[in-house]
Write a protein that holds these residues in place. Structure first.
Motif, mmCIF file in Angstrom:
data_model
loop_
_atom_site.group_PDB
_atom_site.id
_atom_site.type_symbol
_atom_site.label_atom_id
_atom_site.label_comp_id
_atom_site.label_asym_id
_atom_site.label_seq_id
_atom_site.Cartn_x
_atom_site.Cartn_y
_atom_site.Cartn_z
ATOM 1 N N ASP A 1 35.750 1.649 14.637
ATOM 2 C CA ASP A 1 36.646 0.536 14.933
ATOM 3 C C ASP A 1 38.097 0.952 14.654
ATOM 4 N N THR B 1 40.863 -0.703 14.039
ATOM 5 C CA THR B 1 41.545 -1.356 12.923
ATOM 6 C C THR B 1 41.064 -0.789 11.592
ATOM 7 N N SER B 2 39.761 -0.534 11.486
ATOM 8 C CA SER B 2 39.224 0.045 10.255
ATOM 9 C C SER B 2 39.774 1.453 10.035
ATOM 10 N N GLU C 1 48.163 -7.786 5.863
ATOM 11 C CA GLU C 1 47.975 -7.560 7.291
ATOM 12 C C GLU C 1 46.504 -7.479 7.683
ATOM 13 N N PHE C 2 45.689 -6.850 6.837
ATOM 14 C CA PHE C 2 44.280 -6.691 7.171
ATOM 15 C C PHE C 2 43.418 -7.837 6.644
ATOM 16 N N LYS C 3 44.031 -8.732 5.851
ATOM 17 C CA LYS C 3 43.333 -9.907 5.315
ATOM 18 C C LYS C 3 42.070 -9.527 4.542
ATOM 19 N N GLY D 1 39.001 -14.135 6.950
ATOM 20 C CA GLY D 1 39.686 -13.664 8.153
ATOM 21 C C GLY D 1 39.884 -12.163 8.183
ATOM 22 N N SER D 2 39.121 -11.425 7.384
ATOM 23 C CA SER D 2 39.268 -9.967 7.332
ATOM 24 C C SER D 2 39.188 -9.357 8.720
ATOM 25 N N LYS D 3 40.072 -8.386 8.982
ATOM 26 C CA LYS D 3 40.150 -7.758 10.296
ATOM 27 C C LYS D 3 39.348 -6.468 10.393
#
Length: 281
Positions: free
Chosen positions: A203, A205-206, A235-237, A242-244
């Motif tokens: 992913d 974002t990860s 930013e990544f919550k 709501g973690s991205k």
């Protein structure tokens, strides 16, 4: 989000708030000032294929003449494993390569194999051992120590293990239990291996989180580390509904925080931020 994080990190480097510790832990190659290679319109139209860097450090080179008029390769820019590049390819779809003399900052020289690439829109050369190309072109990250397999079969386990935080280049295979990958081992275009799927995250974002977290090292000034950590949390919550990022990436971050709390990782981050991060779990 990525642009915000990179801007903060770049600003820290400009003002000398981050020590260049990585430079000493990698091959000591020339840190000559970066110059811009002007490509002809014909070269811009040349055929390219996707690629992924599998090495951290001073791995981007430019070729120029020395005082005696001999063309040599000089390292001009650092890059990160997991960074995406474009590889120039020949008519038969093989990477454009050449042998050239690499000049190191200590004066050491050796003839090595280089591959022609573009990185962030500019032309460079990189060593063939630093990049994966053609089929294995998607970045992946190892989130916990992982065994390496010669084939997608648990009986084909090797002695090699990959540490958490290692970047790999992934093929597009769809095996349910294993991912097909290239890893850095000093061989041209990486070593072809298989890794159990649960140990790999692809992913974007990860991957960006892991790269950003990797900017916090023992040599990072606290004010910079605090700013990076604050951005990561916000930013990544992380640790919120709501973690991205994926749950496995959350586990990777939590392990980082635990290492700091128990003294297994020496970094300078304020107690307030470490406490906030820990409280989310």
């Amino acid at each position: 989000m990525k642009k915000v994080l990179l801007t903060v990190i770049a600003a820290a480097l400009v003002f000398g708030l981050v020590s260049c510790g990585d430079k000493e832990s990698k091959p000591a190659e020339s840190n000559a000032a970066t110059t811009t290679t002007t490509a002809s319109s014909k070269k811009n139209e040349a055929k390219k294929s996707a690629g992924v860097l599998i090495y951290n450090g001073w791995c981007l080179y430019e070729q120029r003449k020395d005082d005696e008029g001999v063309e040599k390769m000089y390292a001009v820019l650092e890059a990160e494993a997991g960074d995406v590049v474009e590889v120039y390819v020949n008519k038969d779809n093989t990477p454009e390569q050449k042998k050239a003399i690499r000049h190191l900052s200590d004066g050491t020289e050796s003839e090595l194999d280089f591959v022609h690439i573009t990185y962030d829109g500019k032309e460079y050369w990189t060593r063939d051992i630093f990049v994966s190309s053609l089929d294995a072109v998607k970045p992946g990250i190892i989130l916990k120590e992982a065994a390496v397999f010669a084939e997608p079969d648990v009986l084909q386990i090797t002695k090699t293990k990959l540490k958490a935080g290692t970047f790999v280049a992934l093929y597009g295979d769809t095996n349910v239990d294993f991912v097909h990958a290239k890893i850095y081992d000093g061989s041209a275009f990486g070593r072809e291996v298989y890794i159990q799927r649960d140990n790999v995250e692809d992913d974007e974002t990860s991957i960006e989180l892991v790269k950003t977290l990797g900017k916090i090292t023992k040599d990072t000034k606290q004010e910079v580390a605090d700013e990076i950590m604050g951005l990561i949390l916000n930013e990544f919550k992380l640790g919120t509904d709501g973690s991205k990022v994926s749950s496995s990436t959350e586990d990777y971050f939590r392990s980082f925080i635990n290492d700091v709390l128990f003294g297994n990782r020496t970094v300078k981050i304020s107690e307030e931020l470490i406490s906030e991060a820990n409280s989310r779990y």
